[in-house]
Design a protein around this motif. Structure first.
Motif, PDB file in Angstrom:
ATOM      1  N   PHE A  35     -12.121  -7.929  -2.879  1.00 56.17           N
ATOM      2  CA  PHE A  35     -11.545  -9.268  -2.928  1.00 56.17           C
ATOM      3  C   PHE A  35     -10.054  -9.176  -3.257  1.00 56.17           C
ATOM      4  CE2 PHE A  35     -15.963  -9.267  -4.109  1.00 56.17           C
ATOM      5  CZ  PHE A  35     -16.511 -10.282  -3.331  1.00 56.17           C
ATOM      6  N   HIS A  36      -9.241  -9.959  -2.525  1.00 51.34           N
ATOM      7  CA  HIS A  36      -7.794  -9.941  -2.707  1.00 51.34           C
ATOM      8  C   HIS A  36      -7.311 -11.278  -3.277  1.00 51.34           C
ATOM      9  CE1 HIS A  36      -7.759  -6.283  -0.340  1.00 51.34           C
ATOM     10  NE2 HIS A  36      -8.357  -6.913   0.655  1.00 51.34           N
ATOM     11  N   PHE A  37      -6.467 -11.196  -4.287  1.00 53.51           N
ATOM     12  CA  PHE A  37      -5.771 -12.359  -4.839  1.00 53.51           C
ATOM     13  C   PHE A  37      -4.283 -12.083  -4.615  1.00 53.51           C
ATOM     14  CE2 PHE A  37      -9.737 -11.801  -7.054  1.00 53.51           C
ATOM     15  CZ  PHE A  37     -10.258 -13.080  -7.147  1.00 53.51           C
ATOM     16  N   GLU A  38      -3.654 -12.886  -3.786  1.00 56.59           N
ATOM     17  CA  GLU A  38      -2.363 -12.481  -3.234  1.00 56.59           C
ATOM     18  C   GLU A  38      -1.338 -13.608  -3.254  1.00 56.59           C
ATOM     19  OE1 GLU A  38      -1.064  -9.962   0.769  1.00 56.59           O
ATOM     20  OE2 GLU A  38      -2.775 -11.318   0.846  1.00 56.59           O
ATOM     21  N   GLN A  39      -0.129 -13.261  -3.666  1.00 54.99           N
ATOM     22  CA  GLN A  39       1.061 -14.086  -3.473  1.00 54.99           C
ATOM     23  C   GLN A  39       2.056 -13.168  -2.763  1.00 54.99           C
ATOM     24  OE1 GLN A  39       1.759 -14.998  -7.647  1.00 54.99           O
ATOM     25  NE2 GLN A  39       0.966 -17.073  -7.403  1.00 54.99           N
ATOM     26  N   PRO A  40       2.054 -13.156  -1.418  1.00 55.85           N
ATOM     27  CA  PRO A  40       2.816 -12.152  -0.663  1.00 55.85           C
ATOM     28  C   PRO A  40       4.265 -12.018  -1.128  1.00 55.85           C
ATOM     29  CG  PRO A  40       1.434 -13.422   0.811  1.00 55.85           C
ATOM     30  CD  PRO A  40       1.340 -14.085  -0.537  1.00 55.85           C
ATOM     31  N   GLY A  41       4.646 -10.781  -1.420  1.00 54.54           N
ATOM     32  CA  GLY A  41       6.000 -10.515  -1.890  1.00 54.54           C
ATOM     33  C   GLY A  41       6.180 -10.689  -3.382  1.00 54.54           C
ATOM     34  N   GLU A  42       5.198 -11.342  -4.035  1.00 54.43           N
ATOM     35  CA  GLU A  42       5.288 -11.595  -5.474  1.00 54.43           C
ATOM     36  C   GLU A  42       4.263 -10.789  -6.261  1.00 54.43           C
ATOM     37  OE1 GLU A  42       7.593 -13.280  -7.086  1.00 54.43           O
ATOM     38  OE2 GLU A  42       8.589 -13.643  -5.176  1.00 54.43           O
ATOM     39  N   ARG A  43       3.013 -10.828  -5.827  1.00 52.56           N
ATOM     40  CA  ARG A  43       1.996 -10.006  -6.472  1.00 52.56           C
ATOM     41  C   ARG A  43       0.754  -9.896  -5.611  1.00 52.56           C
ATOM     42  NH1 ARG A  43       0.354 -11.984 -12.185  1.00 52.56           N
ATOM     43  NH2 ARG A  43       2.519 -12.643 -12.216  1.00 52.56           N
ATOM     44  N   ILE A  44       0.079  -8.773  -5.761  1.00 53.26           N
ATOM     45  CA  ILE A  44      -1.202  -8.535  -5.107  1.00 53.26           C
ATOM     46  C   ILE A  44      -2.157  -7.966  -6.151  1.00 53.26           C
ATOM     47  CG2 ILE A  44      -0.319  -6.298  -4.303  1.00 53.26           C
ATOM     48  CD1 ILE A  44      -3.207  -8.338  -2.735  1.00 53.26           C
ATOM     49  N   ILE A  45      -3.348  -8.519  -6.188  1.00 51.42           N
ATOM     50  CA  ILE A  45      -4.405  -8.017  -7.064  1.00 51.42           C
ATOM     51  C   ILE A  45      -5.649  -7.858  -6.204  1.00 51.42           C
ATOM     52  CG2 ILE A  45      -5.867  -8.466  -9.073  1.00 51.42           C
ATOM     53  CD1 ILE A  45      -3.542 -10.396 -10.004  1.00 51.42           C
ATOM     54  N   THR A  46      -6.196  -6.655  -6.175  1.00 50.40           N
ATOM     55  CA  THR A  46      -7.426  -6.399  -5.425  1.00 50.40           C
ATOM     56  C   THR A  46      -8.512  -5.981  -6.405  1.00 50.40           C
ATOM     57  OG1 THR A  46      -6.261  -5.771  -3.409  1.00 50.40           O
ATOM     58  CG2 THR A  46      -8.522  -4.987  -3.655  1.00 50.40           C
ATOM     59  N   VAL A  47      -9.689  -6.570  -6.239  1.00 51.12           N
ATOM     60  CA  VAL A  47     -10.829  -6.284  -7.107  1.00 51.12           C
ATOM     61  C   VAL A  47     -11.968  -5.732  -6.260  1.00 51.12           C
ATOM     62  CG1 VAL A  47     -12.495  -7.240  -8.746  1.00 51.12           C
ATOM     63  CG2 VAL A  47     -10.160  -8.151  -8.682  1.00 51.12           C
ATOM     64  N   LEU A  48     -12.504  -4.572  -6.660  1.00 55.16           N
ATOM     65  CA  LEU A  48     -13.697  -3.989  -6.061  1.00 55.16           C
ATOM     66  C   LEU A  48     -14.829  -4.119  -7.072  1.00 55.16           C
ATOM     67  CD1 LEU A  48     -12.205  -0.659  -4.641  1.00 55.16           C
ATOM     68  CD2 LEU A  48     -12.213  -2.911  -3.592  1.00 55.16           C
ATOM     69  N   THR A  49     -16.038  -4.415  -6.594  1.00 53.99           N
ATOM     70  CA  THR A  49     -17.141  -4.690  -7.504  1.00 53.99           C
ATOM     71  C   THR A  49     -18.349  -3.817  -7.223  1.00 53.99           C
ATOM     72  OG1 THR A  49     -18.153  -6.412  -6.124  1.00 53.99           O
ATOM     73  CG2 THR A  49     -16.389  -7.097  -7.611  1.00 53.99           C
ATOM     74  N   ASP A 197     -15.219  -1.919   4.039  1.00 61.12           N
ATOM     75  CA  ASP A 197     -13.935  -2.615   3.986  1.00 61.12           C
ATOM     76  C   ASP A 197     -12.868  -1.656   3.479  1.00 61.12           C
ATOM     77  OD1 ASP A 197     -14.599  -5.279   4.856  1.00 61.12           O
ATOM     78  OD2 ASP A 197     -15.718  -5.506   2.987  1.00 61.12           O
ATOM     79  N   LEU A 198     -11.812  -1.496   4.276  1.00 61.49           N
ATOM     80  CA  LEU A 198     -10.707  -0.588   3.952  1.00 61.49           C
ATOM     81  C   LEU A 198      -9.425  -1.396   3.818  1.00 61.49           C
ATOM     82  CD1 LEU A 198      -9.474   2.352   3.799  1.00 61.49           C
ATOM     83  CD2 LEU A 198      -9.191   2.188   6.282  1.00 61.49           C
ATOM     84  N   ALA A 199      -8.655  -1.116   2.764  1.00 65.76           N
ATOM     85  CA  ALA A 199      -7.370  -1.790   2.578  1.00 65.76           C
ATOM     86  C   ALA A 199      -6.320  -0.790   2.119  1.00 65.76           C
ATOM     87  CB  ALA A 199      -7.485  -2.925   1.561  1.00 65.76           C
ATOM     88  N   VAL A 200      -5.092  -1.005   2.580  1.00 67.16           N
ATOM     89  CA  VAL A 200      -3.942  -0.196   2.170  1.00 67.16           C
ATOM     90  C   VAL A 200      -2.874  -1.136   1.625  1.00 67.16           C
ATOM     91  CG1 VAL A 200      -2.092   1.356   2.917  1.00 67.16           C
ATOM     92  CG2 VAL A 200      -4.398   1.596   3.880  1.00 67.16           C
ATOM     93  N   ILE A 201      -2.331  -0.794   0.459  1.00 67.24           N
ATOM     94  CA  ILE A 201      -1.250  -1.574  -0.158  1.00 67.24           C
ATOM     95  C   ILE A 201      -0.086  -0.623  -0.381  1.00 67.24           C
ATOM     96  CG2 ILE A 201      -0.549  -2.960  -2.137  1.00 67.24           C
ATOM     97  CD1 ILE A 201      -3.556  -3.558  -2.590  1.00 67.24           C
ATOM     98  N   LYS A 202       0.975  -0.767   0.399  1.00 71.72           N
ATOM     99  CA  LYS A 202       2.141   0.086   0.234  1.00 71.72           C
ATOM    100  C   LYS A 202       2.896  -0.286  -1.037  1.00 71.72           C
ATOM    101  CE  LYS A 202       3.099   1.260   5.066  1.00 71.72           C
ATOM    102  NZ  LYS A 202       4.110   1.199   6.159  1.00 71.72           N
ATOM    103  N   CYS A 203       3.480   0.722  -1.660  1.00 71.83           N
ATOM    104  CA  CYS A 203       4.247   0.500  -2.882  1.00 71.83           C
ATOM    105  C   CYS A 203       5.371  -0.498  -2.636  1.00 71.83           C
ATOM    106  CB  CYS A 203       4.813   1.831  -3.364  1.00 71.83           C
ATOM    107  SG  CYS A 203       5.721   1.730  -4.915  1.00 71.83           S
ATOM    108  N   ASP A 204       5.461  -1.501  -3.500  1.00 73.89           N
ATOM    109  CA  ASP A 204       6.487  -2.544  -3.500  1.00 73.89           C
ATOM    110  C   ASP A 204       6.319  -3.587  -2.392  1.00 73.89           C
ATOM    111  OD1 ASP A 204       7.749  -1.448  -5.741  1.00 73.89           O
ATOM    112  OD2 ASP A 204       9.008  -0.142  -4.534  1.00 73.89           O
TER     113      ASP A 204
END
Length: 243
Positions: A35-49, A197-204
């Motif tokens: 699950f993704h909680f996102e404010q693009p460019g401001e913050r990203i939080i991903t939760v795996l359960t 489900d696969l996700a990639v989050i690049k630094c910054d």
């Protein structure tokens, strides 16, 4: 059961989860575990359960309710928290509270209420961080010495991560390692299953850079799985036995 893995690297983060949930051999279902909680460019939080579906779903619902609350504060909303550490604390407290509530209602039942989560993300101006949140609400953090975290049926997919993953691993190689770690788990444990489900989050980036659902029968996944099996067989046959 399930299997989720998160890799934290200098270049970013790679996250992978399965979707199988079972309550017995004849009661198998598919539920998203990422699950993704996102404010693009401001913050990203991903939760795996992983663990009790009722506990994890209720926890996520309460986290979303806190986000939507017009009176939300940095103490209650993960999208207003001043740091990823505070995010982990909010999620840990919520998970622990939900689990205690459900345990009280199920005292006469032997159904497990254990649940755990991987919390990963970054806020603008901050560092990437990744935490493993335990059922009691306490947590540990991924470090340079251990740049990956696992929850669920983790033992089958651990050896390849121990051997090939460091913080300097590229995002491309990290995706390969995560997928082959999952492949090993799928082969050894029937309680873990497709789709993935696969996700990639690049630094910054502070957003989900890439996400993909890998369905059963995916040609790329099958090609990697077959190549990995062949490489293991070839490597095994070439090791001499000295007597």
């Amino acid at each position: 059961m399930t299997y989720c893995v998160g890799l934290m690297l200098e270049a970013g983060m790679v996250l992978l989860s399965d979707t199988r949930t079972n309550a017995g051999l004849d009661n198998i279902a598919t539920y998203r575990k990422m699950f993704h909680f996102e404010q693009p460019g401001e913050r990203i939080i991903t939760v795996l359960t992983a663990g009790s579906l009722s506990v994890t779903q209720t926890t996520l619902a309460r986290l979303q309710e806190a986000i939507d609350d017009p009176d939300a504060t940095h103490e209650t909303s993960i999208l207003m928290a001043p740091s990823l550490l505070k995010v982990a604390e909010i999620i840990g407290d919520t998970l622990s509270t939900v689990r205690q509530d459900i345990v009280h209602k199920m005292n006469a039942s032997k159904v497990s209420t254990a649940a755990s989560m991987i919390v990963a993300g970054q806020r603008a101006g901050g560092l990437m961080r990744m935490f493993l949140v335990y059922p009691e609400g306490n947590f540990i953090e991924a470090t340079e010495d251990t740049p990956y975290l696992q929850i669920g049926e983790h033992k089958y997919g651990k050896p390849i991560l121990d051997r090939v993953v460091t913080t300097k691993t590229s995002l491309e190689d990290a995706q390969k390692a995560a997928i082959l770690s999952m492949d090993s788990t799928l082969r050894s444990n029937l309680s873990v299953g497709m789709p993935l489900d696969l996700a990639v989050i690049k630094c910054d980036d502070c957003k989900v850079t890439m996400q993909r659902r890998i369905e059963a029968g995916d040609e790329d996944f099958a090609r990697m799985s077959n190549a990995w099996s062949e490489a293991l067989r070839d490597g095994f046959s070439q090791i001499p036995l000295k007597t």
